[in-house]
Design a protein around this motif. Structure first.
Motif, PDB file in Angstrom:
ATOM      1  N   HIS A   1      35.449 -17.871  49.799  1.00 63.45           N
ATOM      2  CA  HIS A   1      36.804 -17.670  50.314  1.00 63.45           C
ATOM      3  C   HIS A   1      37.717 -18.841  49.960  1.00 63.45           C
ATOM      4  CE1 HIS A   1      35.426 -14.213  52.631  1.00 63.45           C
ATOM      5  NE2 HIS A   1      34.414 -14.936  53.060  1.00 63.45           N
ATOM      6  N   ASN A   2      37.198 -19.762  49.190  1.00 68.12           N
ATOM      7  CA  ASN A   2      37.966 -20.976  48.937  1.00 68.12           C
ATOM      8  C   ASN A   2      37.839 -21.384  47.468  1.00 68.12           C
ATOM      9  OD1 ASN A   2      39.505 -23.234  49.335  1.00 68.12           O
ATOM     10  ND2 ASN A   2      37.904 -24.420  50.312  1.00 68.12           N
ATOM     11  N   HIS A   3      38.482 -20.629  46.580  1.00 70.24           N
ATOM     12  CA  HIS A   3      38.481 -21.023  45.179  1.00 70.24           C
ATOM     13  C   HIS A   3      39.911 -21.025  44.649  1.00 70.24           C
ATOM     14  CE1 HIS A   3      37.445 -16.605  45.102  1.00 70.24           C
ATOM     15  NE2 HIS A   3      38.542 -16.596  44.373  1.00 70.24           N
ATOM     16  N   SER A   4      40.705 -21.931  45.176  1.00 78.34           N
ATOM     17  CA  SER A   4      42.070 -22.115  44.709  1.00 78.34           C
ATOM     18  C   SER A   4      42.028 -22.709  43.303  1.00 78.34           C
ATOM     19  CB  SER A   4      42.831 -23.048  45.644  1.00 78.34           C
ATOM     20  OG  SER A   4      42.234 -24.335  45.643  1.00 78.34           O
TER      21      SER A   4
ATOM     22  N   ILE B   1      39.683 -26.230  39.151  1.00 79.97           N
ATOM     23  CA  ILE B   1      39.875 -27.238  38.099  1.00 79.97           C
ATOM     24  C   ILE B   1      39.020 -28.464  38.390  1.00 79.97           C
ATOM     25  CG2 ILE B   1      41.555 -28.870  37.146  1.00 79.97           C
ATOM     26  CD1 ILE B   1      43.670 -26.667  37.455  1.00 79.97           C
ATOM     27  N   LYS B   2      38.994 -28.870  39.639  1.00 78.44           N
ATOM     28  CA  LYS B   2      38.178 -30.030  40.021  1.00 78.44           C
ATOM     29  C   LYS B   2      36.702 -29.764  39.747  1.00 78.44           C
ATOM     30  CE  LYS B   2      37.156 -33.117  43.905  1.00 78.44           C
ATOM     31  NZ  LYS B   2      37.417 -33.392  45.345  1.00 78.44           N
TER      32      LYS B   2
ATOM     33  N   THR C   1      42.982 -17.124  38.282  1.00 75.09           N
ATOM     34  CA  THR C   1      43.370 -17.130  39.692  1.00 75.09           C
ATOM     35  C   THR C   1      44.850 -17.467  39.850  1.00 75.09           C
ATOM     36  OG1 THR C   1      41.131 -17.867  40.274  1.00 75.09           O
ATOM     37  CG2 THR C   1      42.822 -18.119  41.952  1.00 75.09           C
ATOM     38  N   HIS C   2      45.318 -18.419  39.061  1.00 76.55           N
ATOM     39  CA  HIS C   2      46.736 -18.789  39.114  1.00 76.55           C
ATOM     40  C   HIS C   2      47.625 -17.613  38.729  1.00 76.55           C
ATOM     41  CE1 HIS C   2      50.361 -21.215  38.756  1.00 76.55           C
ATOM     42  NE2 HIS C   2      50.533 -20.755  37.526  1.00 76.55           N
ATOM     43  N   LEU C   3      47.167 -16.817  37.755  1.00 81.75           N
ATOM     44  CA  LEU C   3      47.924 -15.638  37.320  1.00 81.75           C
ATOM     45  C   LEU C   3      47.690 -14.434  38.225  1.00 81.75           C
ATOM     46  CD1 LEU C   3      47.336 -15.913  33.455  1.00 81.75           C
ATOM     47  CD2 LEU C   3      49.380 -16.576  34.744  1.00 81.75           C
ATOM     48  N   ARG C   4      46.792 -14.598  39.212  1.00 84.79           N
ATOM     49  CA  ARG C   4      46.462 -13.547  40.178  1.00 84.79           C
ATOM     50  C   ARG C   4      45.951 -12.282  39.487  1.00 84.79           C
ATOM     51  NH1 ARG C   4      51.301 -14.060  44.760  1.00 84.79           N
ATOM     52  NH2 ARG C   4      50.933 -16.290  45.201  1.00 84.79           N
TER      53      ARG C   4
END
Length: 381
Positions: free
Chosen positions: A82-85, A90-91, A151-154
């Motif tokens: 639930h936490n892959h921003s 990137i990190k 993910t950034h591009l959804r």
């Protein structure tokens, strides 16, 4: 107002990820079989001919539950997280790229420097090539960076899967039409991080991204089902994947392909469409059996060691390679004879490396965990 604040706090508990042990088992078993294949490939010249014939089954097992299954499990775990921003992806990607660089230095450069200092030539050019080449850590790091962009591009799971299918096709076209004719060995080694260049290309981004992508697509669908629906899905997958796999092998045989294509770890890592389909079908069969087993025996003690290995898969992969190569380099210099005259001696050697790697992985993980907790403990004190 205070009551409202309390209600808001209590209504937003931290999200706890649900564990699906069948995926953890898939990851643990795949890395376990990987070690046997690494030893077989590295110590090939030290194994008697009749023993090589007897342990050829390792290549088949490696195809059934090898690195492709590990990457499919990686993609599924991304779906469950639930936490892959993008920033965290990137990190993580950069961390794995650094791990790859460190692994190449420790497992290859260090022993090559030692060999060179003893007067043996030719080792340093090989070591430099190995630093530039991709390994599984490098692929995971590169895929995390790519997935951060997705993910950034959804982009949805289906779109991501289609993009990686196109990437696989493009990788195949590069090889088939010789679109990247590179004569420089170092440039070829670097480009192998992205495309399949030659027989020394491993885990190239364009040829391997399809596996975590299909794992992500499947994981998103799987977690939306209840227990009964997941079990029904496992039965359907087992039936469909088995039927299609057997039919596909017959089709390949009729087209002139040897059935040994199923024993190769993705056609020497080319991951052409045929190899990718075979590996996905095989992983589907194995996952279905694991899910049905876990559903029937949820607390089976037999699976606990595999789950422990799955938990420590990152340090385990690093350590097993270091042990394998640090033992092999001096043997190549001082020993010119067969070391494994029986299958039992080979299996015991593999078992010793596995046990040593697991033990060191757990020890390192515990020490790192203690170090992370120390600042918190001193603050609380």
């Amino acid at each position: 107002m205070m009551q409202s604040f309390k209600t808001q706090v209590s209504s937003s508990p931290p999200t706890i990820r649900k564990r699906y042990h069948e995926f953890d088992l898939l990851r643990g078993i795949s890395i376990l079989f990987m070690v046997a294949c690494h030893v077989l490939e590295t110590y090939n010249s030290f194994i008697a001919e009749h023993v090589l014939t007897e342990i050829h089954w390792i290549y088949y097992s490696y195809a059934v539950i090898g690195p492709s299954a590990l990457m499919i499990a990686l993609g599924a775990n991304l779906a469950f997280s639930h936490n892959h921003s993008p920033s965290k992806l990137i990190k993580r990607g950069l961390t794995f790229l650094l791990l790859d660089f460190g692994l190449n230095i420790v497992r290859t450069v260090v022993p090559c420097v030692a060999c060179t200092s003893l007067g043996y030539d030719g080792y340093m050019s090989y070591a430099f090539c190995e630093i530039l080449r991709s390994d599984i850590y490098a692929f995971v790091g590169a895929f995390f960076l790519l997935f951060a962009l997705f993910t950034h591009l959804r982009l949805g799971p289906f779109v991501i899967l289609n993009i990686t299918i196109l990437m696989t096709g493009f990788n195949t076209a590069i090889e088939y039409f010789h679109l990247l004719p590179v004569n420089n060995v170092y440039l070829s080694a670097f480009l192998s991080r992205f495309f399949w260049m030659d027989d020394s290309s491993f885990f190239s981004l364009f040829s391997w991204s399809i596996f975590p992508a299909i794992g992500y697509y499947f994981g998103k669908h799987f977690q939306q089902l209840n227990a009964a629906g997941q079990r029904q899905l496992a039965y359907r997958m087992l039936s469909i994947c088995s039927t299609v796999f057997i039919s596909f092998l017959i089709f390949l045989a009729n087209r002139g392909y040897s059935l040994d294509i199923a024993s190769l770890p993705l056609n020497d890592y080319k991951t052409d469409p045929f190899g990718a389909i075979l590996m996905i079908l095989l992983t589907g069969i194995v996952w279905s059996l694991l899910h049905l087993f876990v559903s029937r025996f949820p607390n089976c003690s037999f699976t606990k060691p595999i789950l422990v290995l799955s938990k420590h898969v990152v340090p385990y992969y690093l350590i097993q390679w270091i042990i394998i190569l640090w033992l092999c380099y001096p043997l190549e210099l001082v020993c010119n004879r067969i070391l494994f005259h029986s299958t039992l001696s080979f299996y015991l050697f593999v078992l010793l490396i596995i046990i040593s790697s697991i033990g060191l992985s757990i020890l390192i993980s515990k020490k790192m965990s203690v170090r992370k907790q120390k600042p918190v403990q001193s603050h609380l004190g």
